[in-house]
Write a protein that holds these residues in place. Structure first.
Motif, PDB file in Angstrom:
ATOM      1  N   SER A  12       0.388  -1.195   0.016  1.00  0.00           N
ATOM      2  CA  SER A  12       0.096  -0.271  -0.100  1.00  0.00           C
ATOM      3  C   SER A  12       0.807   1.692   0.086  1.00  0.00           C
ATOM      4  CB  SER A  12      -0.974  -0.114   1.734  1.00  0.00           C
ATOM      5  OG  SER A  12      -0.281  -0.134   2.137  1.00  0.00           O
ATOM      6  N   SER A  13       0.577   2.363  -1.014  1.00  0.00           N
ATOM      7  CA  SER A  13       1.218   3.863  -1.496  1.00  0.00           C
ATOM      8  C   SER A  13       0.668   4.581  -0.369  1.00  0.00           C
ATOM      9  CB  SER A  13       0.968   3.775  -2.353  1.00  0.00           C
ATOM     10  OG  SER A  13       1.210   5.443  -2.594  1.00  0.00           O
ATOM     11  N   GLU A  29      -2.264   6.648  -2.193  1.00  0.00           N
ATOM     12  CA  GLU A  29      -2.626   6.666  -2.294  1.00  0.00           C
ATOM     13  C   GLU A  29      -3.652   6.714  -0.786  1.00  0.00           C
ATOM     14  OE1 GLU A  29      -4.340   5.926  -5.323  1.00  0.00           O
ATOM     15  OE2 GLU A  29      -2.006   6.891  -5.893  1.00  0.00           O
ATOM     16  N   LYS A  34      -4.867  10.234  -0.569  1.00  0.00           N
ATOM     17  CA  LYS A  34      -5.140  10.669  -0.777  1.00  0.00           C
ATOM     18  C   LYS A  34      -7.016   9.559  -0.214  1.00  0.00           C
ATOM     19  CE  LYS A  34      -3.351  10.845  -5.019  1.00  0.00           C
ATOM     20  NZ  LYS A  34      -3.487  10.745  -6.567  1.00  0.00           N
TER      21      LYS A  34
END
Length: 288
Positions: A100-101, A104, A107
């Protein structure tokens, strides 16, 4: 001096941290229909603004707006760091992978409830004093716009009243011929019956009939209404409702004259008067 109910006024104020634009628009309405849109931190001043607009503009469908554009680098909205971090951690737990980033996740986190917090701006009285001056400028602009708009209406009103007076003179000039025409037609109708008539009785009936067709009162009253209309136009106050009432009375006298005319040339003049009056009626709806 009359005023139109159609108008527009605008003022722009540059403050240290914001640009404030005030706009006032108005259209015709039977009464005052006032719509005020201002930022929440100026709400406590709304009642004073409404009172001022009601006193100055009196009638019309009025839209008043204050638009604020922030021009400083500072902003009253900030990120709620603790809440955003907690959201991101919960999202990691949901994903349960090492791929998982954080970008992201961030956001998604900032779209969650309470991720952003906005500090309520308090009313600055010195700032409002400047805004109040700008409101005065916008109000003066719309009043001037209304006055300028009404100037062309007044010219048109005076011209049409002059036209009605001209047709009224024509009606007066035709009245003698009309009476003779009525007498001739009645005498011809009696002659066509080929019966003997009592001349005295015929004269009495003729007088009674002509009294019913008499329009002297209508002519006098219409002339008085026309003069009163012009007097009201010359008054210092704009009173569209009063002018509307005078027009109603003028219409009654013109209609009665038409119903009694019984003479084609006179009826043509009456139709012309009705046409001029209808044009005034349409425009008077826009007078304050």
């Amino acid at each position: 001096m009359i005023q139109s109910m159609t108008g527009y006024g605008k003022a722009v104020l540059q403050l240290p941290s914001k640009k404030v634009t005030i706009e006032i628009k108005s259209l015709n309405s039977k009464n005052l229909d006032l719509n005020v849109r201002i930022p929440s931190y100026y709400k406590e001043k709304e009642l004073a603004v409404r009172k001022k607009l009601a006193k100055t503009l009196v009638r019309g469908k009025v839209d008043f707006s204050i638009f604020v554009e922030m021009t400083a680098d500072e902003t009253s909205t900030t990120i709620n760091h603790g809440v955003v971090k907690e959201y991101m951690q919960q999202l990691r737990n949901v994903v349960q992978t090492g791929n998982s980033s954080d970008v992201e996740l961030l956001k998604m986190a900032v779209k969650m409830p309470d991720a952003l917090k906005t500090e309520r701006e308090e009313l600055d009285e010195s700032e409002w004093a400047e805004i109040k001056k700008a409101i005065d400028i916008a109000t003066k602009e719309i009043v001037q716009y209304r006055t300028d708009e009404a100037a062309s209406l007044e010219i048109d009103f005076r011209q049409r009243v002059a036209n009605i007076k001209t047709y009224l003179k024509e009606v007066k000039a035709l009245d003698g011929d009309r009476i003779e025409n009525v007498k001739t037609r009645l005498q011809k109708a009696i002659d066509d019956l080929k019966v003997e008539t009592d001349e005295n009785r015929f004269e009495q009936e003729l007088i009674y009939y002509l009294e019913k067709l008499d329009i002297n009162e209508e002519k006098v009253r219409l002339a008085n209404h026309l003069d009163y209309f012009l007097e009201t136009l010359d008054s210092p106050d704009s009173n569209g409702k009063k002018l509307g009432f005078i027009i109603q009375e003028m219409g009654r006298e013109i209609n009665t004259t038409g119903s009694k005319a019984n003479y084609a040339p006179m009826q043509k003049a009456v139709i012309q008067m009705k046409n001029e009056l209808e044009q005034i009626k349409e425009q008077i709806l826009n007078v304050l």
